[in-house]
Design a protein around this motif. Structure first.
Motif, mmCIF file in Angstrom:
data_model
loop_
_atom_site.group_PDB
_atom_site.id
_atom_site.type_symbol
_atom_site.label_atom_id
_atom_site.label_comp_id
_atom_site.label_asym_id
_atom_site.label_seq_id
_atom_site.Cartn_x
_atom_site.Cartn_y
_atom_site.Cartn_z
ATOM 1 N N VAL A 21 2.182 1.563 4.481
ATOM 2 C CA VAL A 21 3.007 2.047 5.593
ATOM 3 C C VAL A 21 2.231 2.036 6.910
ATOM 4 O O VAL A 21 2.810 2.262 7.976
ATOM 5 C CB VAL A 21 3.546 3.457 5.304
ATOM 6 C CG1 VAL A 21 4.503 3.411 4.124
ATOM 7 C CG2 VAL A 21 2.416 4.438 5.027
ATOM 8 N N SER A 22 0.909 1.788 6.824
ATOM 9 C CA SER A 22 0.058 1.560 7.990
ATOM 10 C C SER A 22 -1.175 0.830 7.469
ATOM 11 O O SER A 22 -1.353 0.695 6.258
ATOM 12 C CB SER A 22 -0.336 2.878 8.664
ATOM 13 O OG SER A 22 -1.360 3.530 7.935
ATOM 14 N N PRO A 23 -2.037 0.322 8.340
ATOM 15 C CA PRO A 23 -3.213 -0.396 7.851
ATOM 16 C C PRO A 23 -4.111 0.429 6.927
ATOM 17 O O PRO A 23 -4.892 -0.136 6.163
ATOM 18 C CB PRO A 23 -3.948 -0.787 9.137
ATOM 19 C CG PRO A 23 -2.874 -0.884 10.163
ATOM 20 C CD PRO A 23 -1.922 0.217 9.809
ATOM 21 N N THR A 24 -4.026 1.758 6.974
ATOM 22 C CA THR A 24 -4.914 2.593 6.168
ATOM 23 C C THR A 24 -4.167 3.584 5.283
ATOM 24 O O THR A 24 -4.793 4.395 4.613
ATOM 25 C CB THR A 24 -5.873 3.387 7.077
ATOM 26 O OG1 THR A 24 -5.111 4.207 7.971
ATOM 27 C CG2 THR A 24 -6.767 2.437 7.865
ATOM 28 N N LYS A 25 -2.820 3.549 5.262
ATOM 29 C CA LYS A 25 -2.047 4.533 4.504
ATOM 30 C C LYS A 25 -1.085 3.823 3.563
ATOM 31 O O LYS A 25 -0.500 2.799 3.909
ATOM 32 C CB LYS A 25 -1.264 5.437 5.463
ATOM 33 C CG LYS A 25 -0.520 6.558 4.773
ATOM 34 C CD LYS A 25 0.196 7.433 5.794
ATOM 35 C CE LYS A 25 0.968 8.566 5.115
ATOM 36 N NZ LYS A 25 1.685 9.397 6.102
ATOM 37 N N TRP A 26 -0.925 4.403 2.333
ATOM 38 C CA TRP A 26 -0.041 3.790 1.339
ATOM 39 C C TRP A 26 1.056 4.758 0.945
ATOM 40 O O TRP A 26 1.015 5.950 1.252
ATOM 41 C CB TRP A 26 -0.837 3.319 0.126
ATOM 42 C CG TRP A 26 -1.413 4.432 -0.743
ATOM 43 C CD1 TRP A 26 -1.958 5.611 -0.329
ATOM 44 C CD2 TRP A 26 -1.490 4.441 -2.160
ATOM 45 N NE1 TRP A 26 -2.382 6.354 -1.396
ATOM 46 C CE2 TRP A 26 -2.103 5.662 -2.549
ATOM 47 C CE3 TRP A 26 -1.119 3.553 -3.161
ATOM 48 C CZ2 TRP A 26 -2.340 6.014 -3.882
ATOM 49 C CZ3 TRP A 26 -1.361 3.889 -4.483
ATOM 50 C CH2 TRP A 26 -1.963 5.099 -4.835
ATOM 51 N N SER A 27 2.066 4.246 0.234
ATOM 52 C CA SER A 27 3.246 5.027 -0.127
ATOM 53 C C SER A 27 3.030 5.865 -1.372
ATOM 54 O O SER A 27 3.816 6.776 -1.648
ATOM 55 C CB SER A 27 4.436 4.089 -0.364
ATOM 56 O OG SER A 27 4.150 3.194 -1.437
ATOM 57 N N GLY A 28 1.986 5.583 -2.165
ATOM 58 C CA GLY A 28 1.786 6.243 -3.447
ATOM 59 C C GLY A 28 2.052 5.284 -4.595
ATOM 60 O O GLY A 28 2.676 4.228 -4.424
ATOM 61 N N ALA A 29 1.586 5.655 -5.791
ATOM 62 C CA ALA A 29 1.632 4.765 -6.951
ATOM 63 C C ALA A 29 2.966 4.874 -7.672
ATOM 64 O O ALA A 29 3.389 5.958 -8.079
ATOM 65 C CB ALA A 29 0.488 5.102 -7.897
ATOM 66 N N HIS A 30 3.611 3.735 -7.866
ATOM 67 C CA HIS A 30 4.916 3.634 -8.524
ATOM 68 C C HIS A 30 4.799 2.676 -9.703
ATOM 69 O O HIS A 30 4.154 1.628 -9.597
ATOM 70 C CB HIS A 30 5.951 3.126 -7.516
ATOM 71 C CG HIS A 30 7.287 2.804 -8.107
ATOM 72 N ND1 HIS A 30 8.208 3.772 -8.437
ATOM 73 C CD2 HIS A 30 7.865 1.610 -8.423
ATOM 74 C CE1 HIS A 30 9.295 3.192 -8.927
ATOM 75 N NE2 HIS A 30 9.116 1.881 -8.925
ATOM 76 N N GLN A 31 5.414 3.011 -10.831
ATOM 77 C CA GLN A 31 5.382 2.155 -12.008
ATOM 78 C C GLN A 31 6.651 1.309 -12.087
ATOM 79 O O GLN A 31 7.774 1.826 -11.955
ATOM 80 C CB GLN A 31 5.251 2.984 -13.272
ATOM 81 C CG GLN A 31 3.890 3.646 -13.423
ATOM 82 C CD GLN A 31 2.792 2.642 -13.713
ATOM 83 O OE1 GLN A 31 2.695 2.081 -14.795
ATOM 84 N NE2 GLN A 31 1.945 2.421 -12.720
ATOM 85 N N CYS A 32 6.473 0.013 -12.290
ATOM 86 C CA CYS A 32 7.594 -0.900 -12.465
ATOM 87 C C CYS A 32 7.272 -1.881 -13.590
ATOM 88 O O CYS A 32 6.133 -1.983 -14.041
ATOM 89 C CB CYS A 32 7.912 -1.652 -11.176
ATOM 90 S SG CYS A 32 6.571 -2.731 -10.613
ATOM 91 N N ILE A 33 8.287 -2.570 -14.043
ATOM 92 C CA ILE A 33 8.141 -3.562 -15.107
ATOM 93 C C ILE A 33 8.747 -4.872 -14.637
ATOM 94 O O ILE A 33 9.904 -4.907 -14.192
ATOM 95 C CB ILE A 33 8.841 -3.125 -16.406
ATOM 96 C CG1 ILE A 33 8.365 -1.743 -16.848
ATOM 97 C CG2 ILE A 33 8.608 -4.142 -17.517
ATOM 98 C CD1 ILE A 33 9.228 -1.142 -17.943
ATOM 99 N N LEU A 34 7.982 -5.951 -14.742
ATOM 100 C CA LEU A 34 8.489 -7.284 -14.443
ATOM 101 C C LEU A 34 8.910 -7.941 -15.751
ATOM 102 O O LEU A 34 8.107 -8.096 -16.670
ATOM 103 C CB LEU A 34 7.413 -8.141 -13.771
ATOM 104 C CG LEU A 34 6.699 -7.521 -12.567
ATOM 105 C CD1 LEU A 34 5.683 -8.515 -12.004
ATOM 106 C CD2 LEU A 34 7.672 -7.078 -11.501
ATOM 107 N N LYS A 35 10.194 -8.305 -15.844
ATOM 108 C CA LYS A 35 10.696 -9.060 -17.004
ATOM 109 C C LYS A 35 10.615 -10.539 -16.637
ATOM 110 O O LYS A 35 11.168 -10.961 -15.610
ATOM 111 C CB LYS A 35 12.116 -8.640 -17.342
ATOM 112 C CG LYS A 35 12.250 -7.164 -17.691
ATOM 113 C CD LYS A 35 13.674 -6.764 -18.012
ATOM 114 C CE LYS A 35 14.121 -7.304 -19.353
ATOM 115 N NZ LYS A 35 15.439 -6.741 -19.768
#
Length: 288
Positions: free
Chosen positions: A84-98
């Motif tokens: 969301v900025s050069p030094t800040k992230w949204s947090g860890a999210h789990q997803c699955i790629l089929k």
């Protein structure tokens, strides 16, 4: 360019190494992370396929892949986040790629469980290190190790049943076990190799690898567990000042009585270790 935190999977067309690819991006301290697959010719990568999906989110990262075959189809679970900025992230999210057989993405699934939301921006907190496997024709996931929790899902990756047990090896004193490699069934047990960490220098941590076996039936209670690390992060491996000391197992194959466990090393490179199954059993303490 760094390739690390690699999973390992055997398909009909042979063995594949699925790795996190970290690329430097000017103006960003975090760079850009996605996932790629390497076809293995014996112990040698022969060519690479990139397959991170297009999601519509700017600066959408995918990392720490775990590859599993569920109901005959390749699934790769990832930790996903957005800058969301050069030094800040949204947090860890789990997803699955089929995935289709050519590694193109058929669909992306966002299981709702724990703090994980139905999209990248709907989380209620960080979620990492989910381990997927198939049991009795249904997707299952190891959610956490203490207490040990296995969740049964339906074909739409909606949670159906939660199994939670408290068996543990009190001799393990090297940090909280976390996933890990997707479980592999051996007889009446599943085996998974986990990581943990302990304080090292300043705010950095040193990672360790151990193994857990658990029942191949509900409630999936732990049956055996390491007392001492199989491996620990070391400065004797390739290391960059400021990074932690890491061994981060993400994939395992048992073939001809010998485990091949793939992992990331010091957030710099990929490696694997080969362990005879009988030798592994000798290092595990029976838990009852």
């Amino acid at each position: 360019m760094r390739y690390f935190n690699c999973s390992l999977v055997n398909r009909k067309d042979g063995d594949w190494l699925v790795a996190r690819r970290a690329r430097e991006v000017r103006g960003s301290l975090l760079g850009m992370n996605d996932v790629v697959a390497f076809k293995l010719d014996g112990d040698t990568p022969s060519y690479m396929v990139a397959f991170s999906p297009k999601t519509g989110y700017k600066d959408n990262h995918f990392e720490d892949p775990r590859a599993s075959i569920i109901k005959g189809q390749m699934h790769v679970s990832c930790c996903s986040f957005q800058l969301v900025s050069p030094t800040k992230w949204s947090g860890a999210h789990q997803c699955i790629l089929k995935l289709f057989p050519d590694w193109s993405v058929q669909s992306i699934v966002h299981p709702i469980y724990g703090k994980n939301g139905g999209s990248l921006i709907m989380n209620e907190g960080n979620e990492k290190n989910w381990l997927w496997f198939e049991h009795d024709g249904k997707p299952h996931m190891v959610y956490q190790s203490a207490p040990f929790q296995v969740v049964e899902f339906n074909d739409y990756f909606e949670p159906q049943k939660v199994y939670e047990t408290t068996r543990h090896n009190p001799l393990w004193q090297h940090g909280q076990p976390r996933g890990g490699t997707p479980p592999v069934r051996v007889g009446d047990e599943y085996f998974t190799f986990f990581h943990s960490s302990t304080p090292w220098v300043g705010a950095k941590r040193r990672y360790h690898m151990g193994a857990i076996a658990f029942e191949a039936k509900p409630p999936f209670a732990i049956t055996r567990m390491s007392s001492l690390p199989i491996l620990s992060g070391s400065k004797n491996d390739r290391w960059v000042q400021g990074l932690p000391l890491v061994v981060f197992p993400c994939g395992a194959i048992l073939r001809d009585g010998k485990w091949t466990v793939s992992m990331g090393v010091n957030d710099c490179e990929s490696a694997w270790i080969k362990i005879p199954h009988e030798e592994l059993l000798q290092t595990l303490r029976v838990v009852a």
